[in-house]
Design an enzyme around this catalytic site. Structure first.
Site, PDB file in Angstrom:
ATOM      1  N   GLY A  29      26.752  89.089-140.540  1.00  0.00           N
ATOM      2  CA  GLY A  29      26.939  90.503-140.221  1.00  0.00           C
ATOM      3  C   GLY A  29      26.652  90.864-138.775  1.00  0.00           C
ATOM      4  O   GLY A  29      26.936  91.981-138.357  1.00  0.00           O
ATOM      5  N   CYS A 238      51.177 100.805-161.164  1.00  0.00           N
ATOM      6  CA  CYS A 238      52.219 100.285-160.278  1.00  0.00           C
ATOM      7  C   CYS A 238      53.577 100.405-160.959  1.00  0.00           C
ATOM      8  O   CYS A 238      53.738  99.991-162.109  1.00  0.00           O
ATOM      9  CB  CYS A 238      51.926  98.829-159.906  1.00  0.00           C
ATOM     10  SG  CYS A 238      53.293  98.036-159.027  1.00  0.00           S
ATOM     11  N   CYS A 241      54.813  96.479-161.539  1.00  0.00           N
ATOM     12  CA  CYS A 241      54.132  95.514-162.418  1.00  0.00           C
ATOM     13  C   CYS A 241      53.229  96.204-163.431  1.00  0.00           C
ATOM     14  O   CYS A 241      52.662  95.547-164.299  1.00  0.00           O
ATOM     15  CB  CYS A 241      53.351  94.493-161.601  1.00  0.00           C
ATOM     16  SG  CYS A 241      51.803  95.132-160.910  1.00  0.00           S
ATOM     17  N   CYS A 263      52.080  98.348-155.950  1.00  0.00           N
ATOM     18  CA  CYS A 263      50.970  97.536-155.436  1.00  0.00           C
ATOM     19  C   CYS A 263      51.115  97.340-153.931  1.00  0.00           C
ATOM     20  O   CYS A 263      52.205  97.045-153.435  1.00  0.00           O
ATOM     21  CB  CYS A 263      50.973  96.152-156.081  1.00  0.00           C
ATOM     22  SG  CYS A 263      50.368  96.129-157.760  1.00  0.00           S
ATOM     23  N   CYS A 269      51.636  91.461-156.879  1.00  0.00           N
ATOM     24  CA  CYS A 269      52.567  92.254-157.678  1.00  0.00           C
ATOM     25  C   CYS A 269      53.736  91.378-158.155  1.00  0.00           C
ATOM     26  O   CYS A 269      54.126  91.430-159.333  1.00  0.00           O
ATOM     27  CB  CYS A 269      53.087  93.415-156.848  1.00  0.00           C
ATOM     28  SG  CYS A 269      54.013  94.649-157.773  1.00  0.00           S
TER      29      CYS A 269
END
Lengths: 280, 356, 204
Positions: A29, A238, A241, A263, A269
């Site tokens: 980080g 979606c 899908c 998506c 997808c």
């Protein structure tokens, strides 16, 4: 490509970047300054991610590049072509087949594996930058782990809007020590960073910083006990899908309010559509 | 049924082909050569070398041609090339005292050793469009030739310094940093600041310099001297151990003379702001000198609250290759983040409605 | 392969004692493979990785230590080296790194140098903390030290033979000062394992 080294960068530049990457991994980080080079693509268009990828990439790697979750967005196409041209490596659109995935603004929906590396393109690495633009000052705050400013900002959001009004670039705490920008991914993707089996590397070319999250490392989105972090997505399925748990793009179909949701992760997808078709 | 757009790769290829056609323009006209750009658009070439921080007139001219005259794009092309070159070492400091002068003016003295030399300048031209240039052909009537001056041209700032009126710059034998190899960290020392300014955007530095004249950090500047001409570049290869001459380059140097009220430890005296750029770049050298002096405010114990006096602000934003990339990246797709913001605003509006 | 990769075959510094021992057989791709092994090791503390190494080695250096030096050290890094004159000449030729005392070095390959005598960086620049390349007798996974921390899902076992006697005690002090501290790359034969400053080690 003749006249240029494998993966474009010269070896001493690669060593410099590799040293920065290793320190970044050792201090999860923390933003490590590095001697970012001018690349043949503009600053702000992924030069940090490209330099990290170029320093990591080998001839047996399979590279996937996405922008907004899609392999076919113009800048993703351009970066993929850059590496095909300079490193002659295999590229793919399949998340599953990739060993290195360079991304702008999304984490793939498919769970990443231990043998994969996710490279993020980062425009502004400093999570405190919008609150304190002076780098000398933010560096001091990271040194002291003094993140009161960010908590105050989030608290002000709650006071004004009733909840935290940050929907992307949502700051995270890494390994309980460093406040980190996850890059401008939607907050929806933040939970995927926590304990991810894949190594996550972040490159900011213009701002000349590299940072990292090792595998299986704690990454927590900042929040308050009474206002827990909530990932945001459009509350729809979606159109292609049928997925109800992926991040969706809103596509306008006319100018009188017609819209559908699909998506954002085009590979995921397509896989789901193929599975659906096979099942039918 | 909805089908997502595909074919990014083909679209990019077509766009680039179109760009090539647009660059060439009307094929009935002769193609511009890089040599013509180098010879006849020399100040554009100079600016591209300065901001591209690479002295190569031929490559800079090529970059101007390739970029269709977009000079920031040209500087970017040159930078991207520069970064791939092996680095052999640092040259000896240029000795601008030994410059072969083409132009030299001082605003602080009416006359001075070495004289005032106007050189090839736009100054005092009347800015009237010259329609003779629109019509093709014809060589300009030659400029009168003068005997080259053998008189030395000492620096104005040095003459002031000898009288104790100009603050001396401390000599330093340390290897200067290199901001193209190591990222800038703050506070940055003067050599790094000057490096950043030397490759900084002319327009940005011009405006910042201008702002100091209008009261945002005024430092009472006088043009001690501007000189432009050729200087020799010397390099000492470590394996040889002695200096060799790599050739001459044209540079423009500006030394501003600025007031300094003095401090507890130093008497009142003049201080200098310094500007040096590749080629003939007078506006840039002057702007750089103004901003260099502004950035010394904190070191000299002066108030430092104007934009031009804040080094993080100036140095982080003066590079036009960085700036243009980041500003222009906003045209890349951002629809994923925008979607988050859409949902966010919709949620906030719903909670405002519900609270009514 | 390349017309502008000056560092590809190592930077020769003036007055370098020559060496007959080679660097990587393929300076570009071997360095890349070696880096990936080090990156994998640093990302997954205690996991043992194998590195490609030069075909022939100067006495005083393990294949792994030689590979790590070729991969990460060059004229821009300060190195502390104590591996004998033949190895020193090889390093001067292939890496060209300025040699400095342990406390001032970014990379340290010196069995005499104590972990706590090296530069740990500072709060604002913890990345300045040194990397210690430590030669040991053998590395094996599955038993031995119990490692926990970033990069490790639950725990990881690493057996290290031939570590300095006070290593684990020093490590407690090293880890206590994170984010400052020293990172260690253990080398044995052509195997490496890494201990980033963030990892906790218990004797197993």
């Amino acid at each position: 490509m003749s006249g240029y080294n494998f993966a474009y960068l010269d070896e001493s530049t690669k060593r410099m970047i590799r040293r920065a990457i290793l320190k970044a991994v050792a201090i999860p980080g923390h933003q490590v300054p590095f001697g970012s080079r001018e690349m043949p693509l503009p600053y702000g268009w992924g030069t940090g991610g490209i330099q990290v990828t170029a320093a990591v990439l080998g001839p047996t790697d399979v590279l996937k590049v996405i922008d907004q979750g899609s392999d076919d967005t113009t800048n993703a196409v351009s970066i993929r072509a850059f590496f095909r041209r300079t490193a002659g490596i295999a590229t793919t659109e399949s998340t599953d087949a990739a060993t290195i995935i360079q991304t702008r603004h999304r984490i793939p929906e498919r769970k990443l594996r231990e043998d994969q590396i996710l490279v993020y393109q980062v425009p502004i690495p400093e999570p405190l930058g919008r609150l304190e633009p002076r780098i000398a000052e933010t560096r001091r705050m990271h040194g002291m782990a003094d993140y009161g400013l960010m908590h105050v900002k989030l608290y002000e959001d709650i006071a004004r809007h009733g909840h935290i009004a940050t929907s992307y670039s949502y700051p995270v705490m890494v390994n309980g020590r460093y406040l980190m920008s996850p890059s401008p991914i939607p907050a929806f993707d933040n939970p995927k960073m926590d304990q991810m089996p894949a190594l996550q590397l972040f490159g900011a070319g213009r701002e000349k910083r590299i940072y990292a999250v090792p595998p299986y490392t704690s990454v927590k989105s900042l929040d308050f006990d009474d206002h827990p972090f909530r990932p945001i997505r459009a509350p729809h399925a979606c159109e292609l899908c049928g997925s109800r748990d992926t991040y969706l793009d809103e596509v306008l179909t006319d100018d009188v309010g017609g819209r559908i949701f699909v998506c954002s992760d085009t590979d995921f997808c397509a896989e789901r559509q193929a599975m659906k078709e096979a099942a039918e | 049924m909805y089908v997502a757009t595909k074919g990014g790769e083909r679209a990019i290829g077509a766009a680039h082909a179109w760009l090539n056609e647009a660059r060439r323009g009307d094929p009935a006209l002769p193609e511009l050569t890089a040599a013509q750009v180098e010879a006849q658009l020399g100040l554009a070439v100079d600016r591209v070398m300065a901001e591209g921080s690479c002295h190569d007139r031929g490559l800079a001219a090529l970059a101007v041609k390739q970029s269709r005259g977009d000079l920031i794009e040209a500087a970017f092309l040159l930078r991207a090339y520069r970064t791939t070159l092996p680095r052999f070492g640092a040259s000896q400091p240029l000795d601008t005292n030994a410059m072969t002068i083409q132009r030299r003016i001082s605003a602080t003295y009416k006359d001075l050793p070495g004289g005032q030399v106007l050189g090839p300048t736009f100054d005092y031209t009347h800015r009237l469009l010259d329609f003779r240039l629109a019509a093709a052909g014809g060589l300009p009537s030659g400029a009168p030739e003068a005997e080259p001056s053998t008189e030395a041209t000492p620096r104005v700032t040095e003459m002031l310094a000898r009288e104790g009126l100009m603050q001396r710059e401390p000599a330093c034998e340390d290897e200067p940093g290199d901001l193209t190899r190591e990222p800038l960290s703050f506070p940055a020392d003067r050599s790094l600041r000057l490096q950043a300014l030397a490759r900084g955007d002319e327009g940005f530095l011009l405006s910042l310099g201008y702002s100091t004249q209008r009261g945002y950090g005024n430092n009472h500047p006088f043009v001690g001297e501007i000189r432009m001409g050729e200087v020799a570049v010397g390099f000492t290869p470590p394996e040889l151990g002695f200096e060799i001459d790599l050739g001459d380059i044209t540079v423009t140097e500006c030394q501003m003379v600025n007031q300094f009220k003095g401090s507890r430890t130093e008497p009142p005296q003049f201080t200098r702001g310094y500007g040096l750029v590749f080629g003939h770049g007078e506006r840039k050298a002057m702007s750089m000198a103004l901003v260099d002096r502004s950035l010394r405010a904190a070191d000299l114990g002066e108030a430092a609250d104007a934009p031009a006096q804040q080094q993080e602000f100036v140095l982080s934003h003066c590079d036009n290759v960085e700036a243009t990339g980041f500003v222009e990246h906003l045209k890349l797709p951002h629809y994923v983040d925008f979607q988050s913001e859409l949902e966010n605003v919709r949620t906030m509006r719903a909670s405002v409605e519900a609270a009514k | 392969m390349s017309t502008n990769a000056p560092g590809a075959t190592g930077t020769k510094s003036p007055g370098a004692t020559s060496t007959t021992f080679p660097g990587f057989a393929d300076p570009v791709l071997d360095a890349q493979a070696s880096f990936r092994a080090v990156l994998q090791a640093m990302s997954r503390p205690g996991q043992v990785q194998r590195v490609p190494h030069p075909p022939e080695l100067p006495p005083g250096l393990s294949p792994a230590a030689a590979a790590v030096l070729l991969t990460l050290v060059d004229a821009e890094t300060r190195l502390c080296l104590n591996a004998g004159p033949v190895a020193a000449a090889w390093v001067r030729f292939h890496c060209g790194a300025p040699l400095v005392a342990a406390g001032a070095a970014q990379f340290v390959l010196d069995s005499e140098a104590g972990l706590l005598a090296l530069d740990p960086g500072n709060e604002e620049e913890p990345e300045r903390g040194a990397t210690l390349i430590l030669e040991v007798a053998a590395l094996a996974e599955g038993s031995g030290w119990k490692l926990t921390g970033p990069g490790i899902r639950d725990e990881h076992r690493l057996q290290v033979r031939g570590a300095p006697a006070n290593f684990l005690a020093d490590w407690v002090t090293n880890r206590a000062r994170t984010p400052c501290g020293v990172d260690v790359i253990l080398c044995a034969g052509d195997a490496i394992a890494a201990l980033p400053r963030s990892v906790a080690i218990e004797e197993g």
